[in-house]
Design an enzyme around this catalytic site. Structure first.
Site, PDB file in Angstrom:
ATOM      1  N   SER A  55       0.735  -1.377  -0.284  1.00 12.22           N
ATOM      2  CA  SER A  55       0.130  -0.065   0.050  1.00 12.22           C
ATOM      3  C   SER A  55       0.759   1.393  -0.060  1.00 12.22           C
ATOM      4  O   SER A  55       0.286   2.183  -0.202  1.00 12.22           O
ATOM      5  CB  SER A  55      -0.974   0.001   1.023  1.00 12.22           C
ATOM      6  OG  SER A  55      -1.872  -0.874   1.059  1.00 12.22           O
ATOM      7  N   LYS A  58       0.374   2.902  -3.343  1.00  9.48           N
ATOM      8  CA  LYS A  58      -0.701   3.461  -3.265  1.00  9.48           C
ATOM      9  C   LYS A  58      -0.675   4.858  -2.756  1.00  9.48           C
ATOM     10  O   LYS A  58      -1.364   6.066  -3.293  1.00  9.48           O
ATOM     11  CB  LYS A  58      -1.852   2.762  -2.703  1.00  9.48           C
ATOM     12  CG  LYS A  58      -2.267   1.644  -3.359  1.00  9.48           C
ATOM     13  CD  LYS A  58      -3.199   0.704  -2.743  1.00  9.48           C
ATOM     14  CE  LYS A  58      -3.518  -0.640  -3.232  1.00  9.48           C
ATOM     15  NZ  LYS A  58      -2.378  -1.575  -3.092  1.00  9.48           N
ATOM     16  N   SER A 119      -8.269   0.031  -0.976  1.00 10.40           N
ATOM     17  CA  SER A 119      -6.853  -0.304  -1.292  1.00 10.40           C
ATOM     18  C   SER A 119      -7.041  -1.048  -2.922  1.00 10.40           C
ATOM     19  O   SER A 119      -6.443  -2.031  -3.138  1.00 10.40           O
ATOM     20  CB  SER A 119      -6.381  -1.289  -0.411  1.00 10.40           C
ATOM     21  OG  SER A 119      -5.195  -1.667  -0.561  1.00 10.40           O
TER      22      SER A 119
END
Length: 135
Positions: A55, A58, A119
């Site tokens: 993540s 991201k 996510s």
């Protein structure tokens, strides 16, 4: 937008510090928190352990997007069409849990929601392609 990103980072650090100070065990394999201005390490746990970025990519995509969107004339209401690659990635159950549809417009706000809350890898790729043309 830079203020928005700074506030988000400050909130994350504050929540993280509360979790650490409350002696709630972390579930991750490794962690590191640094002061953005000074580079001082505020907290680390297995900081040198090689890990898949997961993540973090991201979050970095969101940071780059928010940093660049104003210069590109984009707002949270701007529409983005997911590429076939982003759609395919969004349908991979092992990598994403937010399916996108080809040919359907999504607002920046919707894709950011998919990135942050769910996510969504496909949404992240769509945002990256919209701001940079590719991953």
């Amino acid at each position: 937008m830079k203020k928005c990103v700074s506030v988000l980072a400050a909130l994350c650090i504050t929540l993280f510090q509360l979790q650490v100070s409350a002696a709630i065990p972390l579930k991750g394999k490794a962690a590191i928190v640094t002061d953005f201005e000074t580079g001082e390490v505020i907290y680390d746990y297995n900081a040198d352990l090689p890990c898949v970025p997961a993540s973090m990519t991201k979050l970095m995509t969101a940071y780059v997007f928010f940093s660049e969107m104003e210069d590109r004339g984009m707002t949270l209401d701007s529409q983005i069409y997911a590429s076939p690659k982003a759609v395919a990635l969004s349908l991979d159950k092992g990598l994403s849990n937010v399916p996108l549809e080809e040919g359907r417009p999504y607002t920046v706000d919707q894709l950011m929601y998919a990135l942050f809350v769910h996510s969504g890898c496909g949404a992240t790729l769509a945002l990256a392609e919209a701001i940079s043309g590719s991953e």
